[in-house]
Structure formats: C-alpha cells, structure tokens
Design a protein around this motif. Structure first.
Motif, mmCIF file in Angstrom:
data_model
loop_
_atom_site.group_PDB
_atom_site.id
_atom_site.type_symbol
_atom_site.label_atom_id
_atom_site.label_comp_id
_atom_site.label_asym_id
_atom_site.label_seq_id
_atom_site.Cartn_x
_atom_site.Cartn_y
_atom_site.Cartn_z
ATOM 1 N N THR A 120 0.831 -1.209 0.000
ATOM 2 C CA THR A 120 0.000 0.000 0.000
ATOM 3 C C THR A 120 0.861 1.253 0.000
ATOM 4 O O THR A 120 0.596 2.219 -0.730
ATOM 5 N N GLN A 121 1.933 1.253 0.799
ATOM 6 C CA GLN A 121 2.839 2.389 0.838
ATOM 7 C C GLN A 121 3.586 2.530 -0.483
ATOM 8 O O GLN A 121 3.772 3.643 -0.990
ATOM 9 N N ALA A 122 4.012 1.394 -1.053
ATOM 10 C CA ALA A 122 4.710 1.441 -2.339
ATOM 11 C C ALA A 122 3.814 2.037 -3.417
ATOM 12 O O ALA A 122 4.270 2.830 -4.261
ATOM 13 N N ILE A 123 2.550 1.692 -3.397
ATOM 14 C CA ILE A 123 1.597 2.243 -4.367
ATOM 15 C C ILE A 123 1.414 3.736 -4.133
ATOM 16 O O ILE A 123 1.355 4.529 -5.085
ATOM 17 N N TYR A 164 3.248 1.469 -8.463
ATOM 18 C CA TYR A 164 2.263 0.433 -8.755
ATOM 19 C C TYR A 164 2.710 -0.487 -9.887
ATOM 20 O O TYR A 164 2.415 -1.679 -9.885
ATOM 21 N N LYS A 165 3.451 0.034 -10.879
ATOM 22 C CA LYS A 165 3.957 -0.827 -11.946
ATOM 23 C C LYS A 165 4.934 -1.865 -11.390
ATOM 24 O O LYS A 165 4.912 -3.037 -11.784
ATOM 25 N N THR A 166 5.780 -1.421 -10.479
ATOM 26 C CA THR A 166 6.732 -2.339 -9.864
ATOM 27 C C THR A 166 6.016 -3.397 -9.042
ATOM 28 O O THR A 166 6.363 -4.586 -9.082
ATOM 29 N N VAL A 167 5.000 -2.983 -8.280
ATOM 30 C CA VAL A 167 4.233 -3.925 -7.466
ATOM 31 C C VAL A 167 3.604 -4.995 -8.358
ATOM 32 O O VAL A 167 3.689 -6.198 -8.078
ATOM 33 N N ASN A 168 2.967 -4.580 -9.444
ATOM 34 C CA ASN A 168 2.348 -5.549 -10.358
ATOM 35 C C ASN A 168 3.386 -6.440 -11.017
ATOM 36 O O ASN A 168 3.162 -7.642 -11.219
ATOM 37 N N LEU A 195 11.987 -4.117 -2.315
ATOM 38 C CA LEU A 195 10.692 -4.472 -1.747
ATOM 39 C C LEU A 195 10.753 -5.875 -1.167
ATOM 40 O O LEU A 195 11.326 -6.784 -1.763
ATOM 41 N N GLN A 196 10.155 -6.048 -0.002
ATOM 42 C CA GLN A 196 10.175 -7.337 0.684
ATOM 43 C C GLN A 196 8.979 -8.165 0.241
ATOM 44 O O GLN A 196 7.828 -7.757 0.392
ATOM 45 N N LEU A 197 9.251 -9.338 -0.303
ATOM 46 C CA LEU A 197 8.212 -10.260 -0.739
ATOM 47 C C LEU A 197 8.131 -11.414 0.245
ATOM 48 O O LEU A 197 9.118 -12.117 0.480
#
Length: 379
Positions: free
Chosen positions: A41-44, A49-53, A110-112
């Motif tokens: 949510t913070q990353a978005i 958001y492109k990176t998250v997806n 980013l931590q997955l």
C-alpha cells in the motif's frame, strides 16, 4: 508426471463458476505457493504500482519457466500471486519462489513474503482448495479457486508460518517472457473499478452464489462484461512507460542499460507494425493485439470474486447497492477502488504463439487498495 490439472474440464461460461460444484478439490499431497509484498500500500502511494504488479506477475513467470511446460493452477493478485503444484514439483517451485523473493529485494528494495503450504495442512485447519479451469479464449485458460484455502494460506504466511528459507544473495529467477510494454488502459466509460468480494465467515454457500450471480448480472449490462481492454487490443505507445521496470526485471547477465535498449528497439518495431498494419515474417501485430485483449485476465474467482471493470457511474452505483445489501445481511465482505486507468502486465513465452497471458489491475493500486477498503458485515 501428475495429470490432475490436465484432466480438469475447460469451462467457457464464467458465470457458472459461482457454483462450488464446478470445482475439484486439489489432491491431498499437493502444495500451495503464496506470496505478497510487505508494505505494498505504501509502495503504491509512492507511485510504484507498476513495480508492485511486475513483482506479483514475476511469481507466476518464474513458476511457468520452472514447470517446463507442465500446466498448473495459478492466480494473480496485484501485489502477489498464488499457485498450486504436485509434490514432485514442490522443491523446484520452492526454489523459484525464493529466487523471486531475493530478486524483488535486491532489484527493487521491496520485501516479498513467500510460503509453501501443504494442502493437507489447509484441510486440517477446516479449509479447502478446489480449482476449476476457465477458458478465457481459444488458447488460454485460467485457474479459478474456491474453498477458502488460499486466503488461509496467505494469512498463515503473514504470521510467519510455512515461510521458505531465503535464497542466497544474488539468486536470480528465470523471468523469461515477463513484460510490461502496453500503455495504461484509459477508462472509456468513466472509471476503472477494482472490485474484491469475499464470503463472510460462516455464510451459506447458496447465498454467496446468489450474490455473485446478482453481481455478474449487473456487470453483464456493461460492454463486454466490463472488460477494460478494447477489443482491438491495448494501445502500444512508444516509448513504453514500463521499459525501465522491465529492463530491471529481465536483464539477467546483461546490463540494465543494454536490456533497455533491446526493449526500446523491440517495442518500436511493434509500434510501427501496429500503426501501419504491416506484417513481417508472418507476424500480424494487430492480430496479436486483439489476442492480447481476448487472453486478458480481468475477472477471476479467488476464494471470492475479483474484477477490474471499465464502468460507468450509474452501473458502479447499482453494483455498490447490491454489495452493500449483501454486506448488511452478513453474506460478504467487499472492497472497491476507482481510478482512471488500468495496467497490464504480461507473460509472453513467444510472440509467434497465442498462449500468452495478461494480468490486469487498476493503475492506482487496484486490488491492493480495494483490499484495504473491505467492509465486514460482522463488524
């Protein structure tokens, strides 16, 4: 080789998948892989958001490449993904999942979270994982999930259970085919609406199915059931907005700069072919774009219903009214998120075949933001 998933019938009517009888329980000795991004949510909110997806789709891409052609069930969730595999693939799948975790941290900071959960443990907890195969087009089908097991596995993962050992520094997953080349898909009817519906704990299955049927009836009034991608395919603007992210995701042993130059050249050629309608070596770029639209995953059953819709305001209001009534009755929980564009992230093993898959999410957080808005009827 386990033939369970190959033997499942392909189902062409999406609406019938609200019926639990359409699903087949996974074998007892299978495993479920789960993943999600910590702080998505913070990353978005930071515009990533492109990176998250891309990371969510990378989980699936790594599994497809590790499976070496064997079909298996998977589902894209926006800020993560889930899949299932037979026991003979569990070790290979675990290594691929841990590799994506390492790569996401080292490449994007980013931590997955990642976990492999035995189906037997899910059933011992009183949940199940059942799957069906929905034929989105003549060449692509997607897995649909029911039973509450994926949600339970994700919750356990977030509590630190069933987590995988971390891969060694520098471990790289095989992300061949992963791409992010299409332009954002602008809403044509007012808004791109992300919808997430989950059964309330203890709700009667027949009532949940009736609610899903009512939702799909409302959505059925939209053009192509609310499909956000135009029938002729998404726009291929140049240069592609996702070139940097794709280069960082797929550079392998190349420098990021060299990989980006490759992507820019490839996408420029594709842009020219789409704009002119020319065919090179038998490749029909406009036909490929139409196939992209047909293959896109804009709605799915994932222990509930998830949809990314191109929606007018009146239909959105009708949909919200139906959902709110069901929430008040204690049947479901739901969340929605409205934005002006959708994003597409792709896995394309070969542009000469039509079995490429395409995941759609809202461009301003989509499913992740909808999940934060879930309203509980039991609250």
């Amino acid at each position: 080789m386990d033939q369970f998933y190959d033997r499942l019938p392909l189902q062409s009517a999406f609406g019938t998948l609200s019926n639990p009888a359409r699903y087949t329980p996974l074998p007892e000795d299978w495993f479920v892989g789960a993943s999600d991004i910590v702080g998505s949510t913070q990353a978005i909110a930071e515009g990533r958001y492109k990176t998250v997806n891309m990371i969510g789709a990378a989980v699936i891409s790594a599994q497809i490449n590790a499976a070496a052609g064997q079909a298996f069930p998977f589902v894209f969730g926006g800020d993560g993904a889930a899949f299932a595999c037979p026991p003979e693939r569990a070790e290979t799948a675990s290594h691929a999942l841990a590799a994506v975790q390492c790569w996401a941290g080292e490449e994007f900071g980013l931590q997955l979270r990642v976990a492999m959960v035995p189906v037997s443990a899910i059933r011992k907890a009183g949940r199940d994982v059942a799957v069906a195969r929905y034929q989105a087009s003549g060449d692509v089908d997607y897995a649909m999930f029911s039973g509450g097991g994926l949600s339970w596995a994700e919750a356990e993962m977030k509590q630190g259970r069933f987590n995988l050992p971390r891969a060694g520094a520098g471990t790289q997953p095989d992300l061949t085919g992963l791409s992010c080349r299409w332009s954002p898909i602008k809403a044509r009817n007012g808004q791109i609406l992300s919808v997430l519906i989950q059964p309330e704990e203890g709700a009667e299955a027949v009532k949940v199915a009736a609610l899903i049927d009512a939702v799909l009836k409302v959505v059925g009034d939209l053009d192509r059931n609310g499909h956000p991608t135009p029938a002729e395919g998404p726009d291929a603007g140049w240069p592609p907005a996702g070139a940097d992210i794709e280069a960082r995701a797929t550079h392998g042993k190349l420098t990021v700069g060299k990989r980006k130059r490759q992507i820019l050249f490839e996408t420029f050629m594709a842009w020219v072919l789409i704009k002119t309608g020319l065919k090179v070596g038998g490749f029909d770029a406009r036909g490929y774009a139409r196939t992209v639209a047909e293959n896109a995953d804009f709605r799915k059953f994932d222990d509930g219903l998830k949809m990314t819709l191109d929606c007018d305001d009146a239909t959105a209001a009708r949909l919200t009214a139906v959902l709110e009534t069901a929430r008040m009755a204690g049947t479901i929980r739901y969340g929605t998120h409205s934005q002006s564009e959708a994003l597409m992230t792709c896995i394309v093993p070969s542009m000469q075949r039509d079995d490429h898959v395409h995941f759609i999410d809202g461009a301003a957080g989509g499913y992740t933001q909808a999940a934060t808005q879930i309203k509980s009827g039991s609250a």
